[in-house]
Design a protein around this motif. Structure first.
Motif, PDB file in Angstrom:
ATOM      1  N   LEU A  48      51.764  40.164-107.720  1.00 61.48           N
ATOM      2  CA  LEU A  48      50.744  40.731-108.596  1.00 61.48           C
ATOM      3  C   LEU A  48      51.310  41.926-109.357  1.00 61.48           C
TER       4      LEU A  48
ATOM      5  N   THR B 208      45.556  47.162-110.091  1.00 59.42           N
ATOM      6  CA  THR B 208      46.069  45.797-110.056  1.00 59.42           C
ATOM      7  C   THR B 208      45.025  44.815-110.572  1.00 59.42           C
TER       8      THR B 208
ATOM      9  N   VAL C 136      43.729  41.167-110.935  1.00 57.29           N
ATOM     10  CA  VAL C 136      43.988  39.948-110.164  1.00 57.29           C
ATOM     11  C   VAL C 136      43.752  38.748-111.075  1.00 57.29           C
TER      12      VAL C 136
END
Length: 145
Positions: free
Chosen positions: A59, A76, A78
């Motif tokens: 990721l 982050t 996703v």
């Protein structure tokens, strides 16, 4: 938005704990879910990277805030889930000379998906914080317990 806060303590100082946070090559040593971290530059706000997890998932992430000795925030997205996970790693000195390590997790996105992603991401954080604390303490004592 989904959120949670998870904390733990260490006898090591905030500077000693931060030294491990600021060295992504050590992350797999105290976070069993991580295989490796690749950064596109120095450990600093604005730097992007890739987290490679055991099992093959990778990721992208970005460091959005960083204050030496205090902590940092990673963000982050996703892919495919429609959520963005933010983890703020905070360090605070304790009266006893140690560190309170706090992970604040926020997941933006559709409520059900955010809750599922947040629960999955943070499930091992008590163990991760304990391992980070133990490693900082071990390095502090030169491996002596």
């Amino acid at each position: 938005m989904w959120s949670t806060v998870i904390s733990g303590g260490s006898k090591a100082s905030p500077a000693e704990v931060f030294a491990l946070l600021a060295s992504p090559d050590t992350w797999p040593e105290w976070d069993a879910s991580i295989e490796r971290i690749e950064l596109s530059g120095q450990f600093a706000a604005g730097t992007r990277g890739v987290m490679a997890f055991r099992g093959g998932q990778e990721l992208p992430f970005q460091i959005t805030w960083l204050e030496p000795g205090v902590g940092f925030t990673s963000e982050t997205p996703v892919p495919g889930a429609g959520v963005v996970v933010r983890v703020r790693h905070e360090l605070a000195a304790t009266a006893a000379g140690g560190t309170e390590i706090t992970y604040r997790v926020e997941v933006d996105g559709p409520d059900e998906v955010a809750a599922e992603a947040g629960t999955a991401v943070s499930a091992d954080f008590p163990e991760v914080i304990a391992a980070l604390a133990a490693m900082a303490e071990q390095r502090r004592t030169g491996g002596r317990r």
